[in-house]
Scaffold this motif. Structure first.
Motif, PDB file in Angstrom:
ATOM      1  N   PRO A  75     -11.819  11.997  -6.495  1.00 17.52           N
ATOM      2  CA  PRO A  75     -11.622  10.615  -6.955  1.00 17.52           C
ATOM      3  C   PRO A  75     -10.688   9.831  -6.055  1.00 17.52           C
ATOM      4  O   PRO A  75     -10.981   8.690  -5.686  1.00 17.52           O
ATOM      5  CB  PRO A  75     -11.022  10.784  -8.351  1.00 17.52           C
ATOM      6  N   ILE A  76      -9.592  10.470  -5.669  1.00 14.57           N
ATOM      7  CA  ILE A  76      -8.631   9.757  -4.816  1.00 14.57           C
ATOM      8  C   ILE A  76      -9.286   9.379  -3.495  1.00 14.57           C
ATOM      9  O   ILE A  76      -9.180   8.245  -3.023  1.00 14.57           O
ATOM     10  CB  ILE A  76      -7.383  10.634  -4.562  1.00 14.57           C
ATOM     11  N   LEU A 129     -12.003   6.581  -3.877  1.00 10.99           N
ATOM     12  CA  LEU A 129     -11.406   5.280  -4.167  1.00 10.99           C
ATOM     13  C   LEU A 129     -10.624   4.757  -2.963  1.00 10.99           C
ATOM     14  O   LEU A 129     -10.658   3.556  -2.664  1.00 10.99           O
ATOM     15  CB  LEU A 129     -10.518   5.367  -5.411  1.00 10.99           C
ATOM     16  N   ALA A 130      -9.947   5.668  -2.283  1.00  8.78           N
ATOM     17  CA  ALA A 130      -9.211   5.235  -1.091  1.00  8.78           C
ATOM     18  C   ALA A 130     -10.194   4.676  -0.065  1.00  8.78           C
ATOM     19  O   ALA A 130      -9.948   3.629   0.545  1.00  8.78           O
ATOM     20  CB  ALA A 130      -8.425   6.399  -0.500  1.00  8.78           C
ATOM     21  N   VAL A 166     -13.051   3.343  -0.663  1.00  6.21           N
ATOM     22  CA  VAL A 166     -13.508   2.036  -1.149  1.00  6.21           C
ATOM     23  C   VAL A 166     -12.469   0.975  -0.771  1.00  6.21           C
ATOM     24  O   VAL A 166     -12.807  -0.108  -0.300  1.00  6.21           O
ATOM     25  CB  VAL A 166     -13.717   2.053  -2.679  1.00  6.21           C
ATOM     26  N   TYR A 167     -11.202   1.342  -0.934  1.00  4.15           N
ATOM     27  CA  TYR A 167     -10.177   0.367  -0.559  1.00  4.15           C
ATOM     28  C   TYR A 167     -10.284   0.017   0.924  1.00  4.15           C
ATOM     29  O   TYR A 167     -10.323  -1.147   1.302  1.00  4.15           O
ATOM     30  CB  TYR A 167      -8.770   0.899  -0.871  1.00  4.15           C
ATOM     31  N   PHE A 168     -10.359   1.046   1.757  1.00  8.21           N
ATOM     32  CA  PHE A 168     -10.389   0.790   3.194  1.00  8.21           C
ATOM     33  C   PHE A 168     -11.630  -0.017   3.594  1.00  8.21           C
ATOM     34  O   PHE A 168     -11.567  -0.921   4.407  1.00  8.21           O
ATOM     35  CB  PHE A 168     -10.373   2.106   3.979  1.00  8.21           C
ATOM     36  N   THR A 223      -3.417   8.248   7.328  1.00  9.25           N
ATOM     37  CA  THR A 223      -4.554   9.074   6.943  1.00  9.25           C
ATOM     38  C   THR A 223      -5.041   9.917   8.117  1.00  9.25           C
ATOM     39  O   THR A 223      -5.339  11.099   7.969  1.00  9.25           O
ATOM     40  CB  THR A 223      -5.701   8.176   6.434  1.00  9.25           C
ATOM     41  N   GLU A 224      -5.069   9.288   9.285  1.00 10.36           N
ATOM     42  CA  GLU A 224      -5.483  10.039  10.468  1.00 10.36           C
ATOM     43  C   GLU A 224      -4.502  11.165  10.768  1.00 10.36           C
ATOM     44  O   GLU A 224      -4.902  12.271  11.132  1.00 10.36           O
ATOM     45  CB  GLU A 224      -5.556   9.116  11.681  1.00 10.36           C
ATOM     46  N   LEU A 267      -2.644  12.741   8.697  1.00  7.51           N
ATOM     47  CA  LEU A 267      -2.835  13.815   7.721  1.00  7.51           C
ATOM     48  C   LEU A 267      -3.989  14.725   8.158  1.00  7.51           C
ATOM     49  O   LEU A 267      -3.931  15.938   8.021  1.00  7.51           O
ATOM     50  CB  LEU A 267      -3.121  13.226   6.336  1.00  7.51           C
ATOM     51  N   LEU A 310      -8.393  15.696   1.817  1.00 13.03           N
ATOM     52  CA  LEU A 310      -8.419  14.266   1.504  1.00 13.03           C
ATOM     53  C   LEU A 310      -8.917  13.400   2.683  1.00 13.03           C
ATOM     54  O   LEU A 310      -9.819  12.577   2.507  1.00 13.03           O
ATOM     55  CB  LEU A 310      -7.022  13.825   1.045  1.00 13.03           C
ATOM     56  N   ILE A 357     -12.125  10.878   2.721  1.00 12.20           N
ATOM     57  CA  ILE A 357     -11.967   9.441   2.958  1.00 12.20           C
ATOM     58  C   ILE A 357     -12.862   9.021   4.108  1.00 12.20           C
ATOM     59  O   ILE A 357     -13.599   8.042   4.019  1.00 12.20           O
ATOM     60  CB  ILE A 357     -10.495   9.090   3.267  1.00 12.20           C
ATOM     61  N   LEU A 415      -6.822   1.012  -6.351  1.00 18.36           N
ATOM     62  CA  LEU A 415      -7.449   1.513  -5.129  1.00 18.36           C
ATOM     63  C   LEU A 415      -6.414   1.633  -4.021  1.00 18.36           C
ATOM     64  O   LEU A 415      -6.407   2.589  -3.257  1.00 18.36           O
ATOM     65  CB  LEU A 415      -8.565   0.562  -4.689  1.00 18.36           C
ATOM     66  N   LEU A 416      -5.544   0.647  -3.966  1.00 20.07           N
ATOM     67  CA  LEU A 416      -4.501   0.672  -2.942  1.00 20.07           C
ATOM     68  C   LEU A 416      -3.662   1.932  -3.092  1.00 20.07           C
ATOM     69  O   LEU A 416      -3.338   2.602  -2.111  1.00 20.07           O
ATOM     70  CB  LEU A 416      -3.633  -0.579  -3.060  1.00 20.07           C
ATOM     71  N   CYS A 453      -4.544   4.768  -4.296  1.00 19.70           N
ATOM     72  CA  CYS A 453      -5.319   5.900  -3.757  1.00 19.70           C
ATOM     73  C   CYS A 453      -5.272   5.903  -2.234  1.00 19.70           C
ATOM     74  O   CYS A 453      -5.114   6.945  -1.597  1.00 19.70           O
ATOM     75  CB  CYS A 453      -6.772   5.820  -4.208  1.00 19.70           C
ATOM     76  N   ALA A 454      -5.400   4.707  -1.660  1.00 24.63           N
ATOM     77  CA  ALA A 454      -5.438   4.621  -0.207  1.00 24.63           C
ATOM     78  C   ALA A 454      -4.118   5.052   0.411  1.00 24.63           C
ATOM     79  O   ALA A 454      -4.087   5.572   1.519  1.00 24.63           O
ATOM     80  CB  ALA A 454      -5.788   3.204   0.222  1.00 24.63           C
ATOM     81  N   ALA A 461      -2.716   9.397   1.035  1.00 24.84           N
ATOM     82  CA  ALA A 461      -2.722  10.226   2.242  1.00 24.84           C
ATOM     83  C   ALA A 461      -1.447  10.001   3.041  1.00 24.84           C
ATOM     84  O   ALA A 461      -0.807  10.959   3.493  1.00 24.84           O
ATOM     85  CB  ALA A 461      -3.945   9.910   3.083  1.00 24.84           C
ATOM     86  N   THR A 462      -1.090   8.731   3.181  1.00 28.53           N
ATOM     87  CA  THR A 462       0.112   8.435   3.950  1.00 28.53           C
ATOM     88  C   THR A 462       1.359   8.972   3.247  1.00 28.53           C
ATOM     89  O   THR A 462       2.244   9.540   3.882  1.00 28.53           O
ATOM     90  CB  THR A 462       0.236   6.915   4.161  1.00 28.53           C
ATOM     91  N   VAL A 521       1.722  12.514   3.958  1.00 29.50           N
ATOM     92  CA  VAL A 521       2.318  12.773   5.271  1.00 29.50           C
ATOM     93  C   VAL A 521       3.830  12.656   5.185  1.00 29.50           C
ATOM     94  O   VAL A 521       4.572  13.505   5.690  1.00 29.50           O
ATOM     95  CB  VAL A 521       1.771  11.780   6.321  1.00 29.50           C
TER      96      VAL A 521
END
Ligand SMILES: Nc1ncnc2c1ncn2[C@@H]1O[C@H](COP(=O)(O)OP(=O)(O)OP(=O)(O)O)[C@@H](O)[C@H]1O
Ligand SMILES: Nc1ncnc2c1ncn2[C@@H]1O[C@H](COP(=O)(O)OP(=O)(O)OP(=O)(O)O)[C@@H](O)[C@H]1O
Ligand SMILES: [Mg+2]
Ligand SMILES: [Mg+2]
Lengths: 263, 295, 251, 297, 251
Positions: free
Chosen positions: B96-97, B100-101, B103-105, B122-123, B125, B163, B167, D12-13, D15-16, D19-20, D23
């Motif tokens: 889910p995370i 949804l992430a 979708v945000y991006f 994200t990269e 990670l 994750l 994504i 959504l934000l 969730c986005a 990942a960060t 880290v």
């Protein structure tokens, strides 16, 4: 059903309700033994679950200290630095460490000094210890390993400057891995827990003494160490029951299958 | 016309000024073919070697019985269960995370410094080696949060690891959705979220599924991080708080300790078959989607 | 006459590039207004200001007013969702959703809260009849819309648009991806639709503009050069540039 | 716009950002555990010390860095030419059908867990190096000796592991070079080989480089396979046939047995590894940016 | 007159689809031949048979003869490399390599074995002068070619083509991606080039064909409907279809 019946038979009221989980963090040398003990214990108390983690002696000590595990198991004496945790120690068994070589090696007998020199790296050729002209491949355990700790201490590889194991040693992370490496690598020598000894490798006589249980019990075989169970502070009922079981005749019999019982 | 034939045809011509080039040409093609052949051979060799030695030892008994004496004997039932649990937890948390992430991006993020930063995060990670995840999972989940070695600790660690994969895959899938679908929906008075839920996500479901399946593959294959966070206990896990041993960890232990060649090969074969299966399912999903889109 | 939409001094920028300059225009109720002009002159951009589809593009800035029924659709409190329900849109390339024919049409009504099966069925039948597609697809309503021909898909998109009961329909070169037969069908459909709806159509086909529209606006480089009744524009334009364009001297 | 749309966007934000945040959390916890060793022991001593012997309090990780770098570089030396050649083969030389089959085979290769490669390395490659490669090398250097657990074994296995990454990303990059370039080159009378080496591969270089950097990251980060085959000897290597210990392998191996101080040192090793990977990431970003800019202006 | 290329009964298939049917045509030396016809009629396909660029497409099968200087270029032992050196090509979209201006031009000569720096410099200067680009770029030869404007890029591509000293230049809508000013420059360039080279040009712009070419062939659905001197085709075509197309009645 049956469980209740047998509990009633034994007529020990506490056991009726004995349940819970015991987590043991054991060094790889103590792990198989702990698993066997745990399995036998669970047969007696089906409500109890004994989980045995692999790891190392230090992690056993640390886990007990951090209370990540109920019981930490170490395959060596507790170090000075670790005494500060104030853990309770129980010696549950003794184990010899066999010095093993590749079955194709021709050397049958080594003195403690020769062993020390080989592992320090002063002797690098089998011819120096009565073998053929071939370079010795030393196989050791990783830093922190209980077996290694015990081995270097007993053989004098650990001197005033600490652990002096040669930098040219292959390092393997478990008893099994050492055994496998020695079995597969010509001209190699290593050390493993006596309990794990089988015919894939050849155990050398140390100072002329064969590595056997009797020789360890009568103290003629020098390279041996204790297996310690460690607990931190007050132990729960179920852990205490487990400890009692380990020291019971039945428990020690299980120990005796591969290691040397203490009682 | 095949390229090699084309080359050969040219070589047969007696043209002095280009001789040098023909010679180079030869070497070039020999090199390319050789390298491709080696790669394929290696693939066949590895998979073949393991399957040939292992597949004979996989049987019902092996799959359904508990391992005994550290895996030297018996089967790998509890290990299969452990792998399953761990993967399920990892996917349940990260899917889910991740979706949804993505979708945000893909649908909301404007190209600002801030978005660039979280994209970069994200990269990063994705680039962190698994042993670092292991170290982190060990101090954070196992010790700091007190989850001990457990399916929960391992699953959470794995979910962090997969994750970025999720994504990325989902975002790629979202990008393939034609802008005209969005416009069509919005022009009918749908809100952005309605558009996403009712039109965009359904039309790239297969891409998302592929991402999930890849994530599962990664979770199944991971070793170092799992060992440090879910432990390596052999028992049959009964709750989230129990430790577990996954197939990869089991294979590692069997291989390094040389406990039993036969079980090692069998476990390795099972892992390969599992990955094969996962890959096939992934491509089947994609294929079905493509067919559906064509119809 | 009734100006359904009144555009006043509209200026539009993509970042620093000005795509529309001082556009003034009326769009009359239940008439077809055609927008013509060479490629890149801003026809599509203008069309998309009428239902605020340009909001999708981050860099767009808009000055001026667009009054729909005397209300500025760019006012802060104007409800975009209602606007888009009222102002439908049909695109250049037919863009049915990857769902069944039925689902395509009920998508809009469902969004707007209609969930009654019978009502939805009625809407599907009515709109498909309005676009003269009912007979062709009534037996395959549950089949994927992607399986229709280009012309059918475009009519389906028009039906989908009608299903939310718009008052105005914007069409951006709705026939340019279609073959001549399908084009003719859509053109005759427009003549039907204009009885109930206000239509704005962008076309690059002069003949089409001449055939179907009541009013024509000629765009050049983001400006409206001339806007008038179609007959006048085609027979007797005020502006030399309009004449040049219509007679094909450039563009 | 409806109010819940705003809420959803915020959700959504969140969730986005996960990942960060992860880290950041990882960074904090790894540094928290390991930084004390770095400061107590001294950064320079830690990184340039040549003796890794935690039980004696020697935390010099130069041998580990050298080990990680040597297997990684070895893997790249083997993997890059092979990978690019395969990518060229798949995108330009092979028949479409063959290419399609082979591409899925390569993807399969990518999915196989690294332990399987490690196991293969341990049971086939290590003995093979001892039995077949060593005698060949001994023809030139009589003193050569090896147990088989070596940089070479690690490099070969890692090369196989990074091949799929290099092949599939490079193949993609080469395939997406605009056909116009290819046509222009052929129309000038270039043959296919010239077109590939002078136009297609250079035009795809940013994709190829990013594939290499990704592969490199994977090679440095690989743990279990490496433990099984490199011999884990914490010593600065002198040759290809020497055993080495890597940063990752050492952490994984010793973590279980470590005393508190030793454990902190392992976290410090983790910090170094983390920083190396970060630098690699930044470097990759920078290079790609530069290349991308060049290609477009 | 001298037919540089003679096409005899050429048939071309993409798989089972026949894209060219019984094409017969002469292409005369040092003349400009224009190929016109509606979209999809096979102009590009035909052009690409002349330097065997169609070989790139797996599904293509060809029957018939293409005689260049009386030799069949589809004969088994014909050297493709030499063919393409002799028959240069310029594409619709300017397609310089992502290299410097200099490197773009010397690419061809290098391929053909010229490595002498001085000679290469000469070639660069000569060809850039031939396409009237020298003055504009002489100070930035080492800069990326991508930095040039569309029209400059197209002239660079022509220069690149001239650098391998072709005898024939094929051009597929070379100006359709360019603005009017750049188009005019290329057209006047063609008038220069035809003194030394044989040129075949595909164009969708009737005026362009009329302005620049000596001969014109009209294609329709893969057939050559008519081929003749440009003046005749435009003023007095034999075929009704040609006339319809030229006067814009379809296409
Ligand atoms: N998203 C955008 N960002 C920047 N500029 C844009 C964007 N969309 C369009 N433009 C520019 O705005 C101008 C008008 O574009 P528009 O699409 O409205 O033209 P058009 O008249 O519809 O042309 P066509 O007939 O080719 O569809 C063009 O110069 C175009 O390049
Ligand atoms: N690679 C291909 N495979 C199959 N069919 C093709 C291929 N290339 C072209 N065709 C078909 O061959 C026919 C002729 O195409 P061609 O590109 O030669 O037309 P054209 O006259 O150049 O058109 P345009 O003016 O649009 O460039 C068309 O029907 C086209 O669809
Ligand atoms: Mg437009
Ligand atoms: Mg064409």
């Amino acid at each position: 059903g049956g469980g209740q019946e047998s509990a009633a038979e034994n007529n020990v009221p506490e056991e009726e309700t004995l349940s819970g989980t015991i987590i043991i963090a054991a060094s790889t040398s103590v792990q198989p033994l702990s698993e066997e003990l745990g399995a036998a214990f669970m047969d007696q108390y089906p409500e109890v679950s004994v989980e045995v983690q692999g790891g190392g002696s230090s992690v056993g000590v640390k886990s007990a200290a951090d209370k990540v595990a109920d019981i930490g198991a170490a395959s060596r004496e507790i170090k000075e630095s670790e005494k500060s945790y104030g853990l309770d120690e129980y010696v549950i068994a003794k184990d010899g460490i066999a010095v093993v070589e590749n079955p194709d090696c021709g050397v049958d007998d080594l003195t403690m000094e020769q062993i020390q020199k080989i592992f320090i790296g002063e002797v690098t050729n089998w011819s120096a210890v009565g073998g053929s002209d071939a370079e010795i491949v030393v196989v050791s355990r990783e830093e922190g390993s209980g077996t290694r700790g015990a081995f270097v201490e007993i053989t004098g590889v650990e001197g005033d400057d600490g652990d002096m194991t040669t930098a040219n040693a292959l390092v393997q992370p478990s008893t099994g891995a050492v055994k496998q490496t020695v079995a597969n690598t010509p001209d190699s020598i290593g050390y493993i827990s006596l309990g794990a000894l089988d015919n894939t490798v050849k155990a050398v006589r140390v100072e002329g003494v064969e590595a056997t249980n009797e020789n360890i019990l009568n103290n003629s075989y020098k390279i041996a160490r204790p297996f310690n169970y460690l607990t931190n502070g007050e132990v729960s009922e179920v852990v205490q029951a487990y400890l009692d079981f380990v020291f019971s005749a039945e428990g020690q019999e299980i120990v005796g299958q591969e290691f040397i019982p203490v009682k | 016309m095949t390229n090699y034939e084309e080359t050969m045809e040219l070589v047969s011509l007696n043209d002095n000024s280009r001789k040098k080039y023909y010679w180079k040409n030869h070497l070039f093609y020999i090199f390319i073919y050789l390298m491709a052949a080696i790669t394929i051979l290696v693939l066949v060799a590895i998979i073949g070697y393991i399957l040939i030695n292992g597949i004979g030892h996989i049987n019902w008994e092996f799959l359904t019985s508990e391992p005994r004496s550290m895996g030297r004997e018996g089967g790998i039932f509890s290990i299969i269960i452990g792998t399953l649990y761990l993967t399920v937890v990892a996917i349940a948390v990260s899917a889910p995370i991740g979706v949804l992430a993505a979708v945000y991006f893909a649908e909301y993020a404007k190209e600002s410094k801030w978005v660039k930063t979280i994209r970069f995060g994200t990269e990063v990670l994705a680039g962190i080696p698994s042993i670092i995840f292991g170290l982190f999972g060990f101090t954070f989940f196992v010790i700091f949060l007190g989850f001990r070695w457990s399916i929960l600790s391992g699953g959470l660690t794995l979910s962090m690891m997969i994750l970025p994969t999720l994504i990325r895959a989902t975002e790629e899938a979202l990008k393939t959705v034609p802008q005209s679908y969005r416009e069509g929906s919005l022009s009918l008075g749908a809100t952005k979220w309605q558009t996403i839920i009712k039109v965009i996500l359904p039309s790239c479901l297969s891409g998302i599924l592929t991402g999930l399946i890849l994530g599962i593959g990664r979770a199944v294959g991971e070793t170092a991080a799992v060992m440090l966070t879910a432990g390596s206990a052999l028992g049959l896990p009964e709750s989230l708080m129990d430790p577990a041993r996954t197939m990869s960890v089991h294979l590692y232990i069997l291989a390094s300790e040389g406990l039993s060649k036969e079980k090692t090969f069998a476990t390795a074969s099972l892992l390969i078959i599992l990955v094969l299966l996962i890959n096939t399912i992934a491509s089947k999903v994609v294929q079905r989607f493509i067919n559906k889109a064509k119809a | 006459m009734n100006a359904k939409i009144k555009i006043e001094n509209l200026n539009l920028y993509y970042g620093s590039f000005q795509a529309l300059t001082d556009v003034n225009m009326n769009i009359y109720e239940k008439k077809i207004t055609a927008l013509i002009g060479p490629s890149g002159c801003g026809k599509s951009t203008f069309l998309r200001t009428l239902n605020r589809m340009n909001d999708l593009i981050d860099s767009v800035r808009i000055k001026g007013n667009v009054l729909l029924d005397y209300k500025d659709i760019y006012a802060k409190d104007y409800d975009i969702i209602k606007l888009r329900k009222k102002v439908g849109m049909v695109f250049q390339k037919p863009n049915p959703f990857p769902k069944s024919i039925y689902e395509n049409i009920v998508y809009g009504p469902r969004i707007h809260g209609i969930n009654d099966k019978q009502k939805l069925d009625e809407i599907v039948e009515r709109t498909l009849k309005e676009v003269a597609l009912w007979d062709e697809v009534k037996d395959r309503l549950k089949k994927p819309a992607m399986g229709l021909s280009g012309g059918q898909q475009q009519r389906l998109c028009i039906a989908r648009c009608l299903a939310v009961e718009p008052e105005i329909i914007l069409m951006d070169e709705p026939t340019s991806a279609l073959d001549p037969v399908a084009t003719l069908r859509i053109e005759s459909l427009l003549e039907e639709l204009v009885r109930k709806y206000t239509i704005v159509i962008v076309t690059h086909n002069m003949q089409q503009a001449g055939r179907v529209s009541d009013y024509t606006s000629f765009f050049l480089s983001g400006r409206v050069i001339e806007t008038d009744e179609t007959d006048i524009i085609f027979s007797n334009p005020d502006n030399k540039k309009t004449e040049d364009y219509i007679t094909g001297r450039f563009g | 716009m409806k109010a819940y749309e705003k809420v959803i966007e915020k959700l959504l934000l969140i969730c986005a950002v996960t990942a960060t945040l992860s880290v950041i959390l990882i960074t904090i916890f790894i540094f928290k555990e390991g930084i004390s060793v770095l400061s107590d022991y001294g950064m320079i001593n830690f990184i340039f010390g040549t003796k890794w012997s935690p039980t004696n309090g020697n935390y010099g990780i130069l041998p580990l860095i050298a080990g990680s770098l040597s297997v990684t570089i070895g893997a790249l030396v083997i993997g890059i030419p092979t990978g690019i050649a395969c990518a060229v083969f798949l995108s330009e030389v092979a028949h479409k059908k063959t290419a399609k089959i082979l591409k899925s085979a390569v993807e399969l290769l990518a999915g196989i867990p690294s332990v399987v490669y490690g196991f293969f390395g341990l049971s086939v490659l290590v003995p093979a190096i001892r039995q077949f490669i060593l005698p060949i090398i001994q023809l030139f250097n009589e003193d050569a000796s090896t147990s088989g657990f070596s940089i070479l074994a690690g490099a070969i296995i890692l090369a196989i592991m990074i091949l799929p990454t290099i092949v599939s990303i490079s193949e993609n990059a080469i395939s997406s070079v605009p056909i116009e370039y290819k046509e222009a080159s052929l129309a000038l009378g270039a043959n296919r080989q010239e077109t590939i080496t002078r136009i297609l591969v250079p035009a795809a270089k940013s994709g190829i480089i990013s594939s290499i950097i990704l592969g490199m990251g994977r090679a440095i980060g690989e743990t279990m396979a490496v433990i099984l085959i490199t011999g884990n000897m914490p010593k600065v290597p002198g040759g290809m046939l020497d055993s080495v210990a890597t940063l990752t392998g050492t952490i994984a191996m010793e973590m279980g047995y470590a005393t508190p101080e030793h454990q902190k040192a392992l976290f410090a090793v983790g910090i170094v590894l983390f920083i190396i990977i970060m630098l690699l990431n930044l470097f990759a970003n920078f290079t790609l940016h530069r290349l991308g800019g060049q290609a477009n202006d």
